[in-house]
Design a protein around this motif. Structure first.
Motif: not given
Length: 550
Positions: A316-321, A323-329, A394-397
């Motif tokens: 999940k950390e990899g995901y938010v960093n 894929v999201k990179n928008d302040g998501s945690e 997001s889904a592909e990640y």
């Protein structure tokens, strides 16, 4: 390749800018106008039927309930003149309504409009998925289950400007609940005139908020104008609000760059580009996103180890960093941070112990055990998500993470329009669905109650009698025992996470480009996302620098 991409973007921009030559076009900045990009359309103007955050956000602008929320998400009088007068130990509320509130057709807004609207929500014939939010009203649940007549609901218009509300028990956050979209009033004459068509178009709806809808073109645009019949119109500075529905957020950023919109969400790969832009803003929302694992359509999901394997397989950390990179945690829990505090002042979400953190070794062990117990060698299932470019990424990640950690699992991705994804969840025809939830009121039950057995938003086939009892106690006999109540809710969430009917992924952040000229914009953590009533455009501010023009 770069030239081709630039050419493609320019063509797309030409298309979305088409029609802005007119002075009052959707991208025109003439006068006091706020222009915003929406990544998805609203689903309905009927407040009894909506379930999505985009619609509830719109309701904050076009409707007004008894109360509204201020910048701290505390209830302030709206159609109500003041806070309720309590009697019967806090179970009876008498609310006086202002006499100058009107609908956009000139009709007065009366206590009867609230009585009519609330009875319509709990009436089983309406099939409102949000009817449960009214279950704290006397007899609401029995009415919704078809056990009592709708006229037995604990709401009554004593006269045109006095509303009497009977609760099952005193609710500490009831005034904030009354600000929520499902509790908005409805004009009985207009609803009955249009029947099933009510709320499907702007001309089949009336409004009592700061703005009214002038035009709604589905999946294209929504244009609001100031509601001259609104009781507090002097406080409203904007002449118009223009929303453009664009699923491609890169096109939204292009519109912002050309000065054509004032607010747009941007994607992860755009954030670095705008790092020094005066308009870049990141915010964490009180919304968690998770995969609903439907045990009714995928028998393997009935196996606890299989559910745990999927939950623990995703970095999940990899995901938010990445894929999201928008302040998501990243999150391992269900209730979001920023929703509610414990009696000793801690964030409730941060007190939860969850087994669902990223743990590939444990995930593999659970997977092997599940395969052995189920007598299977592999697993294939489909996860639904929205039909937007960012949703696909997001889904592909998530797919790559699950398939890499759990050899033999194949996760297919099905992209659907937002409404269709919701419809499949509601009918429980999905196999898995990347879904989310945000708080409707400032209490953990706003999350926890949706996972009770058979709840309209559960959509997993999971249920637990012990969990249901803990939630019932927290919403009943423990309401005046804050420590015990908090302990019951903590136990319930941890029990649910141990069973893993959902796989938590992240708490939503948003990276916005917002014109620095926009002043007075209020963001909320509960209910609808924003309030535009007090927004004004300060054109003495330089849009590029955010500083006063010289």
């Amino acid at each position: 390749m770069k030239k081709f991409k630039l050419f493609t973007i320019l063509i797309a921009l030409t298309v979305v800018l088409a029609g802005c030559g007119s002075a009052e076009g959707i991208y025109s900045d003439k006068g006091q106008v706020f222009r915003k990009v929406l990544s998805q359309d609203i689903t309905s103007l009927d407040s009894a039927l909506a379930t999505d955050t985009v619609s509830f956000d719109m309701y904050n602008q076009i409707y007004e309930g008894l109360y509204t929320l201020d910048k701290d998400d505390k209830a302030q009088p709206g159609v109500a003149k003041a806070m309720p007068k309590e009697s019967n130990g806090g179970k009876t509320l008498t609310i006086e309504l202002r006499k100058d509130a009107k609908w956009s057709n000139g009709d007065p807004v009366t206590a009867h409009d609230f009585e009519f609207a609330w009875k319509r929500v709990v009436n089983p014939e309406t099939a409102s998925e949000y009817a449960y939010i009214m279950y704290d009203l006397k007899n609401a649940e029995d009415i919704n289950m078809g056990k009592k007549d709708v006229d037995e609901l604990g709401v009554k218009a004593v006269d045109d400007h006095t509303l009497k509300v009977e609760l099952n028990k005193p609710i500490p956050y009831i005034n904030e609940m009354f600000a929520f979209g499902t509790f908005m009033p409805q004009n009985e004459k207009v609803v009955k005139k249009h029947g099933q068509q009510y709320g499907t178009t702007a001309d089949k709806t009336v409004f009592n908020g700061p703005f009214k809808i002038e035009q709604w073109r589905v999946e294209d645009k929504i244009q609001l104008v100031k509601n001259e019949d609104y009781w507090d119109k002097e406080a409203v500075h904007l002449d118009r609000v223009n929303y453009k529905v664009l699923k491609d957020q890169q096109a939204g950023a292009s519109l912002y760059d050309t000065g054509s919109v004032d607010d747009t969400v941007i994607t992860a790969d755009q954030v670095d580009k705008y790092e020094d832009n005066a308009g870049l803003k990141k915010r964490l929302l009180a919304s968690t996103f998770y995969i609903k694992l439907n045990q009714k359509t995928v028998p393997a999901f009935k196996n606890k180890d299989m559910r745990l394997a999927i939950s623990q397989a995703i970095n999940k950390e990899g995901y938010v960093n990445a894929v999201k990179n928008d302040g998501s945690e990243a999150t391992d829990g269900f209730t979001s941070k920023l929703t509610a505090e414990t009696p000793d002042g801690k964030d409730f979400a941060e007190t939860i112990d969850s087994p669902l953190s990223y743990n590939p070794e444990a995930a593999k062990e659970h997977y092997e055990k599940a395969k052995k117990d189920l007598g299977i060698k592999d697993l294939t299932f489909t996860m639904n998500t929205e039909d937007t470019p960012s949703s696909k990424i997001s889904a592909e990640y998530i797919k790559a993470q699950v398939e890499k950690t759990l050899p033999g699992v194949t996760m297919k991705i099905k992209q659907l329009p937002f409404k269709q994804r919701l419809n499949q969840e509601s009918s429980e025809t999905h196999e898995a669905s990347l879904s989310g939830w945000g708080p409707d009121y400032p209490d953990p039950l706003t999350f926890l109650s949706i996972m009770t057995t058979g709840a309209a938003q559960n959509n997993t086939g999971w249920g637990s009698k012990e969990y249901d009892q803990l939630i019932e106690d927290a919403n009943g006999k423990l309401l005046k025992k804050p420590e015990e109540r908090n302990a019951a809710m903590k136990k319930a969430e941890e029990m649910m996470l141990e069973d893993a009917p959902v796989a938590p992924i992240y708490q939503k952040g948003e990276a916005h480009l917002t014109n620095p000229q926009v002043k007075g914009l209020i963001y909320h953590q509960i209910g609808g996302d924003t309030s535009l009533k007090n927004v004004r455009i300060d054109k003495s501010i330089d849009r590029e620098t955010g500083e006063k023009k010289e």
